[in-house]
Design an enzyme around this catalytic site. Structure first.
Site, PDB file in Angstrom:
ATOM      1  N   GLU A  80       0.812  -1.220   0.000  1.00 55.98           N
ATOM      2  CA  GLU A  80       0.000   0.000   0.000  1.00 55.98           C
ATOM      3  C   GLU A  80       0.844   1.267   0.000  1.00 55.98           C
ATOM      4  OE1 GLU A  80      -3.142   0.490  -0.270  1.00 55.98           O
ATOM      5  OE2 GLU A  80      -3.953  -1.522  -0.100  1.00 55.98           O
ATOM      6  N   GLU A 110       7.264 -22.417   5.986  1.00 58.31           N
ATOM      7  CA  GLU A 110       7.584 -21.635   7.181  1.00 58.31           C
ATOM      8  C   GLU A 110       8.548 -22.356   8.109  1.00 58.31           C
ATOM      9  OE1 GLU A 110       4.369 -22.286  10.609  1.00 58.31           O
ATOM     10  OE2 GLU A 110       3.504 -21.372   8.828  1.00 58.31           O
TER      11      GLU A 110
END
Length: 267
Positions: A80, A110
């Site tokens: 953003e 992960e």
């Protein structure tokens, strides 16, 4: 062994027997606690903002490192910044499993402790940079490995987690911990923990952009008018700030590209 609050049993049971209204009311009840918990972490968030800001002035960057929901929230916040504040390649997010993991689970990605730092290496991180590990559990190997390596190379390190005294809190310069308690659905840390993370990331990046001069008054004057909505918002800002008609504002925006550029050339 630390107390893993994010894995503790929900305060509610027999969820499958509840009405839709009961489920929604109870989830909302739990969510209302999150903002209060984040408020308690403001001193740590403030410390992080101030430390990062000094590094940004020296050309530093902010790296978010996470897996699953935590990684996606980091990617969301970083993505953003360019359209909203016109700042490229300053907030960078890496997620275990790469871009594919934004839409689908990448099994065991992960669990690779070396992968986090390896995913940062193409960006050539240096001592002016900051690495923020995002891990609700505080135990994600991908995040832990990145933080260990970053700290050993002299970078500022921080974490956002929902488990106090978890491994990530022991590895960083500035831990930000929000103890939101057990999730409504046991272990579903995309819920309250995810909400707390989103709130913190909003606060962190917005405060840094304001302090970096990317906001004037209360307006995002550096936003990039890349679509109709943002173009019209930019035009309204120019009409207000320069007291000019819409067509004049539109022409100026077309000529200079951003509200900030127009204002700098009109003052």
């Amino acid at each position: 062994m630390f107390r893993k609050i994010t894995e503790e049993a929900s305060l509610y049971d027999h969820l499958e027997r509840k009405s839709t209204s009961e489920i929604l009311v109870e989830i909302n009840r739990e969510d209302q606690q999150v903002a209060t918990v984040v408020k308690e972490a403001i001193p740590q968030i403030e410390c992080l903002v101030e430390n990062i800001f000094q590094r940004l002035k020296s050309g530093g960057r902010v790296f978010y490192v996470g897996a699953g929901t935590s990684g996606r929230l980091g990617v969301l916040d970083a993505s953003e910044i360019p359209p909203t504040y016109g700042l490229q390649d300053v907030f960078i997010a890496v997620i275990a499993g790469g871009d594919k993991a934004l839409r689908t689970a990448v099994e065991k990605a992960e669990d690779n402790e070396e992968a986090g730092w390896n995913d940062l290496l193409p960006y050539h991180p240096d001592v002016n940079d900051t690495v923020i590990g995002i891990a609700a559990s505080g135990t994600t190997p991908y995040v832990i490995g990145a933080l260990k390596a970053a700290r050993s190379h002299g970078l500022l390190t921080a974490c956002i987690t929902s488990n106090p005294d978890s491994p990530v809190t022991q590895l960083v310069d500035i831990p930000v911990v929000t103890v939101v308690g057990p999730e409504y659905v046991t272990g579903s840390s995309r819920m309250k923990s995810g909400t707390a993370t989103k709130l913190i990331l909003n606060m962190l990046s917005t405060a840094l952009m304001i302090k970096s001069g990317r906001v004037e008054g209360n307006r995002m004057v550096n936003l990039q008018p890349t679509n109709h909505k943002l173009t019209e918002r930019s035009i309204r800002m120019l009409m207000e700030k320069l007291n000019v008609p819409e067509e004049k504002a539109r022409q100026l925006l077309l000529k200079y590209g951003t509200v900030k550029a127009v204002l700098d050339n009109q003052r």
